[in-house]
Design a protein around this motif. Structure first.
Motif, PDB file in Angstrom:
ATOM      1  N   VAL A 105      -7.125  -1.722  -3.554  1.00 27.90           N
ATOM      2  CA  VAL A 105      -7.449  -0.767  -4.620  1.00 27.90           C
ATOM      3  C   VAL A 105      -6.237  -0.661  -5.531  1.00 27.90           C
ATOM      4  O   VAL A 105      -5.112  -0.483  -5.059  1.00 27.90           O
ATOM      5  N   LEU A 106      -6.454  -0.797  -6.834  1.00 32.00           N
ATOM      6  CA  LEU A 106      -5.404  -0.625  -7.832  1.00 32.00           C
ATOM      7  C   LEU A 106      -5.821   0.486  -8.787  1.00 32.00           C
ATOM      8  O   LEU A 106      -6.978   0.536  -9.218  1.00 32.00           O
ATOM      9  N   LEU A 107      -4.888   1.369  -9.100  1.00 30.50           N
ATOM     10  CA  LEU A 107      -5.139   2.428 -10.068  1.00 30.50           C
ATOM     11  C   LEU A 107      -4.509   2.084 -11.404  1.00 30.50           C
ATOM     12  O   LEU A 107      -3.406   1.527 -11.449  1.00 30.50           O
ATOM     13  N   ARG A 108      -5.205   2.426 -12.499  1.00 24.26           N
ATOM     14  CA  ARG A 108      -4.645   2.256 -13.847  1.00 24.26           C
ATOM     15  C   ARG A 108      -4.778   3.587 -14.584  1.00 24.26           C
ATOM     16  O   ARG A 108      -5.850   3.937 -15.066  1.00 24.26           O
ATOM     17  N   PRO A 109      -3.666   4.344 -14.653  1.00 23.69           N
ATOM     18  CA  PRO A 109      -3.694   5.614 -15.394  1.00 23.69           C
ATOM     19  C   PRO A 109      -3.529   5.375 -16.885  1.00 23.69           C
ATOM     20  O   PRO A 109      -3.686   4.254 -17.382  1.00 23.69           O
ATOM     21  N   SER A 118      -1.910   1.554  -0.911  1.00 24.75           N
ATOM     22  CA  SER A 118      -1.921   1.115   0.483  1.00 24.75           C
ATOM     23  C   SER A 118      -1.602   2.278   1.390  1.00 24.75           C
ATOM     24  O   SER A 118      -1.030   3.274   0.979  1.00 24.75           O
ATOM     25  N   ASP A 119      -2.014   2.136   2.643  1.00 19.81           N
ATOM     26  CA  ASP A 119      -1.527   3.032   3.679  1.00 19.81           C
ATOM     27  C   ASP A 119      -0.591   2.207   4.549  1.00 19.81           C
ATOM     28  O   ASP A 119       0.021   1.256   4.061  1.00 19.81           O
ATOM     29  N   GLN A 132     -11.581   1.028   3.783  1.00 23.33           N
ATOM     30  CA  GLN A 132     -11.044   2.285   3.268  1.00 23.33           C
ATOM     31  C   GLN A 132      -9.550   2.138   3.026  1.00 23.33           C
ATOM     32  O   GLN A 132      -8.884   1.315   3.640  1.00 23.33           O
ATOM     33  N   VAL A 133      -9.033   2.946   2.108  1.00 23.98           N
ATOM     34  CA  VAL A 133      -7.597   2.985   1.855  1.00 23.98           C
ATOM     35  C   VAL A 133      -7.235   4.353   1.269  1.00 23.98           C
ATOM     36  O   VAL A 133      -7.982   4.908   0.465  1.00 23.98           O
ATOM     37  N   VAL A 134      -6.105   4.904   1.703  1.00 25.57           N
ATOM     38  CA  VAL A 134      -5.604   6.150   1.126  1.00 25.57           C
ATOM     39  C   VAL A 134      -5.153   5.871  -0.302  1.00 25.57           C
ATOM     40  O   VAL A 134      -4.412   4.920  -0.553  1.00 25.57           O
ATOM     41  N   THR A 135      -5.598   6.691  -1.235  1.00 27.86           N
ATOM     42  CA  THR A 135      -5.331   6.477  -2.661  1.00 27.86           C
ATOM     43  C   THR A 135      -4.637   7.720  -3.206  1.00 27.86           C
ATOM     44  O   THR A 135      -5.140   8.823  -3.058  1.00 27.86           O
ATOM     45  N   ARG A 136      -3.487   7.514  -3.849  1.00 30.63           N
ATOM     46  CA  ARG A 136      -2.646   8.626  -4.296  1.00 30.63           C
ATOM     47  C   ARG A 136      -2.526   8.624  -5.816  1.00 30.63           C
ATOM     48  O   ARG A 136      -2.167   7.604  -6.409  1.00 30.63           O
ATOM     49  N   PHE A 148      -9.730   0.198  -9.658  1.00 34.36           N
ATOM     50  CA  PHE A 148     -10.184  -1.178  -9.522  1.00 34.36           C
ATOM     51  C   PHE A 148     -10.200  -1.590  -8.054  1.00 34.36           C
ATOM     52  O   PHE A 148      -9.345  -1.177  -7.271  1.00 34.36           O
ATOM     53  N   VAL A 149     -11.155  -2.427  -7.710  1.00 32.35           N
ATOM     54  CA  VAL A 149     -11.170  -3.073  -6.400  1.00 32.35           C
ATOM     55  C   VAL A 149     -10.965  -4.563  -6.621  1.00 32.35           C
ATOM     56  O   VAL A 149     -11.670  -5.185  -7.420  1.00 32.35           O
TER      57      VAL A 149
END
Length: 203
Positions: A105-109, A118-119, A132-136, A148-149
């Motif tokens: 999972v990638l975040l784009r703010p 990642s965890d 599943q993955v912890v997302t912050r 994004f996945v």
């Protein structure tokens, strides 16, 4: 330091043992017992200081899509597109049985940079068709994020893992430009979410 802790525990146990077995002098037994208890407490406290309990991270889950079977592709089930999310969430998804690549999972703010999530396993945890993955999140209330996945080959996974390790070591999460994403990473799903509250400075 660890050696002195063990010595303290052993000495404390010996003192207590003598206090229990030594029958002749009540005062000596009491003194040995007190010393033994103090040494054991000191050893336990010192060991706990060196080996603290692991930090337990708390996270929330968002709304969840209904799973459609049979599963034909990797996709996000939670959060759903348009969700308002908290600062730490568990991103959940599914994958088809034959899928053998890593999932990231990638975040784009709003800064338009990419932040792999990642965890402690680095890649998303996969088991029996679920991942599943912890997302912050770390932005301002109301900020929009693209989630994004990506599926990755071994070299792309290594790149993301090493990038996260480097950011953690320097405590500087600078993000990745689009052109920096490895060629072995392929986008397979994306949604858009907004922050429910202010998450800046929490992580």
């Amino acid at each position: 330091m660890l050696t002195s802790v063990f010595i303290s525990v052993i000495a404390g146990a010996i003192c207590l043992l003598f206090a229990i077995l030594y029958k002749k002098n009540v005062k000596a037994r009491m003194a040995l017992g007190i010393v033994g208890v103090v040494l054991l407490f000191y050893g336990g406290f010192a060991y706990g200081a060196m080996k603290p309990l692991a930090y337990l991270e708390m996270f929330d889950t968002g709304n969840k899509l209904q799973v459609e079977y049979p599963i034909k592709k990797v996709q996000v089930l939670s959060p759903i597109d348009g969700d308002a999310v908290k600062c730490r969430i568990l991103t959940l998804g599914v994958y088809p049985e034959a899928h053998d690549k890593d999932i990231w999972v990638l975040l784009r703010p709003s800064d338009e940079k990419y932040y792999p999530q990642s965890d402690y396993t680095n890649t998303s945890y996969k088991e029996k068709g679920n991942w599943q993955v912890v997302t912050r999140f770390g932005g301002d209330q109301g900020e929009t994020y693209d989630l994004f996945v990506y599926e990755t080959d071994a070299s792309a996974s290594q790149f993301f893992s090493e990038t996260i390790a480097k950011w953690k070591a320097t405590d500087d999460y600078v993000g990745l430009q689009m052109e920096e994403l490895p060629t072995g990473a392929t986008e397979i799903d994306r949604i858009q979410v907004t922050l429910e509250g202010n998450c800046r400075g929490i992580h």
